[in-house]
Motif scaffolding. Structure first.
Motif, PDB file in Angstrom:
ATOM      1  N   CYS A  99       0.818  -1.229   0.000  1.00 56.68           N
ATOM      2  CA  CYS A  99       0.000   0.000   0.000  1.00 56.68           C
ATOM      3  C   CYS A  99       0.847   1.272   0.000  1.00 56.68           C
ATOM      4  O   CYS A  99       0.359   2.343  -0.319  1.00 56.68           O
ATOM      5  N   LYS A 100       2.123   1.164   0.411  1.00 57.02           N
ATOM      6  CA  LYS A 100       3.073   2.287   0.449  1.00 57.02           C
ATOM      7  C   LYS A 100       2.776   3.336   1.527  1.00 57.02           C
ATOM      8  O   LYS A 100       3.292   4.451   1.462  1.00 57.02           O
ATOM      9  N   ALA A 101       1.929   3.016   2.490  1.00 60.33           N
ATOM     10  CA  ALA A 101       1.680   3.961   3.591  1.00 60.33           C
ATOM     11  C   ALA A 101       2.981   4.265   4.326  1.00 60.33           C
ATOM     12  O   ALA A 101       3.268   5.403   4.683  1.00 60.33           O
ATOM     13  N   CYS A 102       3.798   3.244   4.547  1.00 56.88           N
ATOM     14  CA  CYS A 102       5.077   3.440   5.245  1.00 56.88           C
ATOM     15  C   CYS A 102       5.984   4.360   4.442  1.00 56.88           C
ATOM     16  O   CYS A 102       6.657   5.232   4.992  1.00 56.88           O
ATOM     17  N   PHE A 103       5.998   4.215   3.154  1.00 60.02           N
ATOM     18  CA  PHE A 103       6.790   5.062   2.254  1.00 60.02           C
ATOM     19  C   PHE A 103       6.353   6.520   2.367  1.00 60.02           C
ATOM     20  O   PHE A 103       7.178   7.440   2.422  1.00 60.02           O
ATOM     21  N   MET A 104       5.040   6.743   2.419  1.00 59.32           N
ATOM     22  CA  MET A 104       4.518   8.108   2.471  1.00 59.32           C
ATOM     23  C   MET A 104       4.776   8.788   3.809  1.00 59.32           C
ATOM     24  O   MET A 104       4.966  10.002   3.873  1.00 59.32           O
ATOM     25  N   PHE A 105       4.780   8.019   4.887  1.00 60.79           N
ATOM     26  CA  PHE A 105       4.885   8.630   6.214  1.00 60.79           C
ATOM     27  C   PHE A 105       6.292   8.620   6.807  1.00 60.79           C
ATOM     28  O   PHE A 105       6.539   9.321   7.791  1.00 60.79           O
ATOM     29  N   CYS A 106       7.218   7.875   6.268  1.00 65.39           N
ATOM     30  CA  CYS A 106       8.569   7.838   6.837  1.00 65.39           C
ATOM     31  C   CYS A 106       9.195   9.228   6.796  1.00 65.39           C
ATOM     32  O   CYS A 106       9.378   9.801   5.721  1.00 65.39           O
ATOM     33  N   PRO A 107       9.535   9.805   7.947  1.00 67.27           N
ATOM     34  CA  PRO A 107      10.076  11.168   7.971  1.00 67.27           C
ATOM     35  C   PRO A 107      11.484  11.269   7.399  1.00 67.27           C
ATOM     36  O   PRO A 107      11.953  12.358   7.098  1.00 67.27           O
ATOM     37  N   GLU A 108      12.155  10.137   7.230  1.00 69.22           N
ATOM     38  CA  GLU A 108      13.518  10.154   6.691  1.00 69.22           C
ATOM     39  C   GLU A 108      13.578   9.689   5.239  1.00 69.22           C
ATOM     40  O   GLU A 108      14.654   9.623   4.650  1.00 69.22           O
ATOM     41  N   SER A 109      12.427   9.337   4.685  1.00 69.49           N
ATOM     42  CA  SER A 109      12.366   8.849   3.303  1.00 69.49           C
ATOM     43  C   SER A 109      13.293   7.651   3.088  1.00 69.49           C
ATOM     44  O   SER A 109      13.982   7.556   2.075  1.00 69.49           O
ATOM     45  N   THR A 110      13.305   6.757   4.057  1.00 74.82           N
ATOM     46  CA  THR A 110      14.190   5.605   3.958  1.00 74.82           C
ATOM     47  C   THR A 110      13.455   4.302   3.648  1.00 74.82           C
ATOM     48  O   THR A 110      14.051   3.226   3.672  1.00 74.82           O
ATOM     49  N   ILE A 111      12.160   4.407   3.373  1.00 68.43           N
ATOM     50  CA  ILE A 111      11.421   3.260   2.863  1.00 68.43           C
ATOM     51  C   ILE A 111      11.531   3.316   1.343  1.00 68.43           C
ATOM     52  O   ILE A 111      11.278   4.353   0.729  1.00 68.43           O
TER      53      ILE A 111
END
Ligand code: SF4
Ligand code: SF4
Length: 88
Positions: free
Chosen positions: A41-53
């Protein structure tokens, strides 16, 4: 008339390339993705504050060089596919 800027679509930061942006030895937990549970779903990608997903092959991986171990990705995952694992 509305004006939309690029950052309004992707309000995420990019990790710095210098040594200063890298995770130090202070990280105590790291996120581990269970790919058998991940639905991409990429929710983790969208919310990671360090853009490390990093989206990869319809799922995600983690850039541990820059991940700070904050746990945001684990908290937003709708299927609990990300576990925070101790590194100590
Ligand atoms: S623990 Fe934090 S920094 Fe690391 S991938 Fe998850 S949201 Fe990003
Ligand atoms: S939030 Fe969870 S299900 Fe969605 S892409 Fe990330 S790990 Fe996969």
């Amino acid at each position: 008339m509305s004006l939309l800027l690029d950052y309004q679509y992707f309000p995420i930061t990019k990790p710095g390339k210098g040594a200063g942006g890298k995770t130090g030895s202070w990280r105590v937990v790291k996120p581990v993705v269970d790919l058998s549970k991940c639905i991409g779903c990429k929710a983790c990608f969208m919310f990671c504050p360090e853009s490390t997903i990093v989206p990869k092959g319809g799922k995600v991986t983690v850039d541990y060089e820059y991940c700070k171990g904050c746990g945001v990705c684990s908290n937003v995952c709708p299927v609990k596919a990300i576990s925070m694992v101790s590194e100590t």
